[in-house]
Design an enzyme around this catalytic site. Structure first.
Site, PDB file in Angstrom:
ATOM      1  N   LYS A  98       0.838  -1.213   0.000  1.00  9.70           N
ATOM      2  CA  LYS A  98       0.000   0.000   0.000  1.00  9.70           C
ATOM      3  C   LYS A  98       0.870   1.260   0.000  1.00  9.70           C
ATOM      4  O   LYS A  98       0.632   2.171  -0.778  1.00  9.70           O
ATOM      5  CB  LYS A  98      -0.924   0.026   1.227  1.00  9.70           C
ATOM      6  CG  LYS A  98      -1.924  -1.124   1.290  1.00  9.70           C
ATOM      7  CD  LYS A  98      -2.908  -0.972   2.440  1.00  9.70           C
ATOM      8  CE  LYS A  98      -2.284  -1.009   3.823  1.00  9.70           C
ATOM      9  NZ  LYS A  98      -1.667  -2.313   4.179  1.00  9.70           N
TER      10      LYS A  98
ATOM     11  N   ARG B 137      -9.604   1.018   8.654  1.00  7.22           N
ATOM     12  CA  ARG B 137      -9.203  -0.344   9.004  1.00  7.22           C
ATOM     13  C   ARG B 137     -10.300  -1.067   9.775  1.00  7.22           C
ATOM     14  O   ARG B 137     -10.140  -2.225  10.108  1.00  7.22           O
ATOM     15  CB  ARG B 137      -7.950  -0.305   9.867  1.00  7.22           C
ATOM     16  CG  ARG B 137      -6.656  -0.675   9.098  1.00  7.22           C
ATOM     17  CD  ARG B 137      -5.540  -0.462  10.072  1.00  7.22           C
ATOM     18  NE  ARG B 137      -4.317  -1.144   9.845  1.00  7.22           N
ATOM     19  CZ  ARG B 137      -3.225  -0.566   9.341  1.00  7.22           C
ATOM     20  NH1 ARG B 137      -3.269   0.642   8.870  1.00  7.22           N
ATOM     21  NH2 ARG B 137      -2.099  -1.236   9.280  1.00  7.22           N
TER      22      ARG B 137
ATOM     23  N   ARG C  31      11.861  -5.272   4.750  1.00  8.70           N
ATOM     24  CA  ARG C  31      11.725  -3.917   4.213  1.00  8.70           C
ATOM     25  C   ARG C  31      12.415  -2.849   5.055  1.00  8.70           C
ATOM     26  O   ARG C  31      12.570  -2.995   6.265  1.00  8.70           O
ATOM     27  CB  ARG C  31      10.264  -3.575   3.945  1.00  8.70           C
ATOM     28  CG  ARG C  31       9.387  -3.440   5.147  1.00  8.70           C
ATOM     29  CD  ARG C  31       7.930  -3.251   4.702  1.00  8.70           C
ATOM     30  NE  ARG C  31       7.084  -3.006   5.840  1.00  8.70           N
ATOM     31  CZ  ARG C  31       5.783  -2.820   5.768  1.00  8.70           C
ATOM     32  NH1 ARG C  31       5.153  -2.862   4.605  1.00  8.70           N
ATOM     33  NH2 ARG C  31       5.087  -2.593   6.855  1.00  8.70           N
TER      34      ARG C  31
ATOM     35  N   ARG D  59      11.183  -0.377  10.613  1.00  7.79           N
ATOM     36  CA  ARG D  59      10.130  -0.144  11.597  1.00  7.79           C
ATOM     37  C   ARG D  59      10.207  -1.137  12.752  1.00  7.79           C
ATOM     38  O   ARG D  59      10.481  -2.324  12.542  1.00  7.79           O
ATOM     39  CB  ARG D  59       8.761  -0.269  10.917  1.00  7.79           C
ATOM     40  CG  ARG D  59       8.343   0.988  10.214  1.00  7.79           C
ATOM     41  CD  ARG D  59       7.116   0.776   9.373  1.00  7.79           C
ATOM     42  NE  ARG D  59       6.017   0.099  10.042  1.00  7.79           N
ATOM     43  CZ  ARG D  59       4.815  -0.055   9.510  1.00  7.79           C
ATOM     44  NH1 ARG D  59       4.563   0.438   8.297  1.00  7.79           N
ATOM     45  NH2 ARG D  59       3.864  -0.686  10.159  1.00  7.79           N
TER      46      ARG D  59
ATOM     47  N   ARG E 154      -0.435  -8.487  13.354  1.00  4.14           N
ATOM     48  CA  ARG E 154      -0.980  -7.480  12.430  1.00  4.14           C
ATOM     49  C   ARG E 154      -1.822  -8.149  11.345  1.00  4.14           C
ATOM     50  O   ARG E 154      -2.854  -7.616  10.925  1.00  4.14           O
ATOM     51  CB  ARG E 154       0.173  -6.663  11.825  1.00  4.14           C
ATOM     52  CG  ARG E 154       0.769  -5.689  12.837  1.00  4.14           C
ATOM     53  CD  ARG E 154       2.150  -5.206  12.455  1.00  4.14           C
ATOM     54  NE  ARG E 154       2.178  -4.442  11.234  1.00  4.14           N
ATOM     55  CZ  ARG E 154       3.274  -4.223  10.505  1.00  4.14           C
ATOM     56  NH1 ARG E 154       4.437  -4.744  10.903  1.00  4.14           N
ATOM     57  NH2 ARG E 154       3.222  -3.512   9.428  1.00  4.14           N
TER      58      ARG E 154
HETATM   59  P1  AMP Z   1       0.790   0.751   8.997  1.00  3.02           P
HETATM   60  O1  AMP Z   1       1.929   1.708   8.857  1.00  3.02           O
HETATM   61  O2  AMP Z   1      -0.405   1.135   8.173  1.00  3.02           O
HETATM   62  O3  AMP Z   1       1.198  -0.691   8.818  1.00  3.02           O
HETATM   63  O4  AMP Z   1       0.305   0.882  10.517  1.00  3.02           O
HETATM   64  C1  AMP Z   1       1.154   0.569  11.600  1.00  3.02           C
HETATM   65  C2  AMP Z   1       0.357   0.419  12.866  1.00  3.02           C
HETATM   66  O5  AMP Z   1      -0.333   1.641  13.172  1.00  3.02           O
HETATM   67  C3  AMP Z   1      -0.763  -0.633  12.799  1.00  3.02           C
HETATM   68  O6  AMP Z   1      -0.285  -1.942  13.062  1.00  3.02           O
HETATM   69  C4  AMP Z   1      -1.711  -0.128  13.871  1.00  3.02           C
HETATM   70  O7  AMP Z   1      -1.234  -0.417  15.167  1.00  3.02           O
HETATM   71  C5  AMP Z   1      -1.634   1.390  13.688  1.00  3.02           C
HETATM   72  N1  AMP Z   1      -2.616   1.895  12.696  1.00  3.02           N
HETATM   73  C6  AMP Z   1      -2.360   2.477  11.497  1.00  3.02           C
HETATM   74  N2  AMP Z   1      -3.490   2.828  10.863  1.00  3.02           N
HETATM   75  C7  AMP Z   1      -4.500   2.447  11.701  1.00  3.02           C
HETATM   76  C8  AMP Z   1      -5.918   2.516  11.612  1.00  3.02           C
HETATM   77  N3  AMP Z   1      -6.528   3.040  10.527  1.00  3.02           N
HETATM   78  N4  AMP Z   1      -6.638   2.023  12.656  1.00  3.02           N
HETATM   79  C9  AMP Z   1      -6.037   1.503  13.747  1.00  3.02           C
HETATM   80  N5  AMP Z   1      -4.713   1.388  13.884  1.00  3.02           N
HETATM   81  C10 AMP Z   1      -3.938   1.858  12.876  1.00  3.02           C
END
Ligand code: AMP
Length: 228
Positions: free
Chosen positions: A23, A98, A137, A171, A182
């Site tokens: 994404k 989400r 990554r 990360r 996740r």
């Molecule tokens: P990402 O960078 O999108 O993989 O997000 C990393 C982490 O941030 C996720 O594993 C969640 O803990 C939190 N997170 C990001 N976006 C959301 C969302 N829309 N709703 C809830 N938690 C989120």
């Protein structure tokens, strides 16, 4: 939200898919190609953690565990970011919504300004690949370009192809244990959004396995059509 900032015709695109589906990588490509703003709630939350805001303090442990941050926190962060002037160009939502509650909140937010979602694009991937993809990554801290040890290495070891920077970051939640959690959170809470957007006739699917350039091409064709 400050409705005055956001033009009602600006494209609104959503990228759906499990962690590691690409994404972020694809949102960056679309951002450049279509002059849109990539809006990643993960990035916004990581910035809040670093800044030590109340939202960041509440989110930190949840993110480290691979769980979802509360809807209220994420919706607030998203609402504030969406109200900034640059979003009037149109946005690509990466990692939001989400949950169904977030999707409904987004619908309500957009309806305030007469906007609508042009397309929710589901990046279709094989889950078993995702742990490998995520574990390898890394990102250039200078310009945000994403790389992968096997699938997208830098041309010169440790040097960003895009900006020449040498500060690469990984990360904290990109490790095997957290990735499993996740993925579980994705299947339990986010995958239902695929049928949510199908019911609204907004869903598009892209085969997101294989060559990154081919996926970008497929996505660009779809976005061009959805925003025409
Ligand atoms: P990402 O960078 O999108 O993989 O997000 C990393 C982490 O941030 C996720 O594993 C969640 O803990 C939190 N997170 C990001 N976006 C959301 C969302 N829309 N709703 C809830 N938690 C989120």
């Amino acid at each position: 939200m400050d409705a005055a900032h956001t033009a009602s015709t600006a494209p609104i695109l959503i990228l759906l898919g499990p962690p590691g589906a690409g994404k972020g990588t694809q949102a960056r490509v679309l951002e450049q190609k279509f002059g849109l703003v990539q809006l990643s709630t993960g990035d916004l939350l990581r910035a809040a953690v670093i800044a030590g805001t109340d939202a960041g303090k509440a989110a930190k442990a949840v993110m480290e565990a691979g769980d979802l941050v509360s809807d209220a926190i994420v919706i607030n962060i998203l609402r504030d970011r969406l109200a900034e002037p640059d979003c009037a160009k149109g946005v690509i939502l990466d990692g939001f919504p989400r949950t169904t509650v977030q999707a409904e909140a987004l619908d309500a937010l957009l309806s305030e300004t007469g906007q609508r979602i042009n397309a929710a694009i589901s990046l279709e991937v094989d889950d078993r690949e995702m742990v490998t993809r995520i574990s390898g990554r890394f990102t250039c801290a200078g310009c945000g370009e994403g790389y992968h040890d096997s699938f997208k290495p830098t041309t010169r070891a440790g040097i960003c192809d895009t900006c020449g920077g040498a500060d690469m970051t990984r990360r904290a939640d990109d490790n095997a244990e957290t990735v499993g959690q996740r993925l579980d959170a994705y299947h339990a809470q986010t995958a239902p959004l695929i049928s949510y957007y199908a019911r609204k006739n907004a869903l598009k699917n892209v085969d997101a396995m294989g060559d990154i350039a081919r996926i970008s091409k497929d996505l660009a064709a779809l976005v061009a059509h959805a925003t025409a």
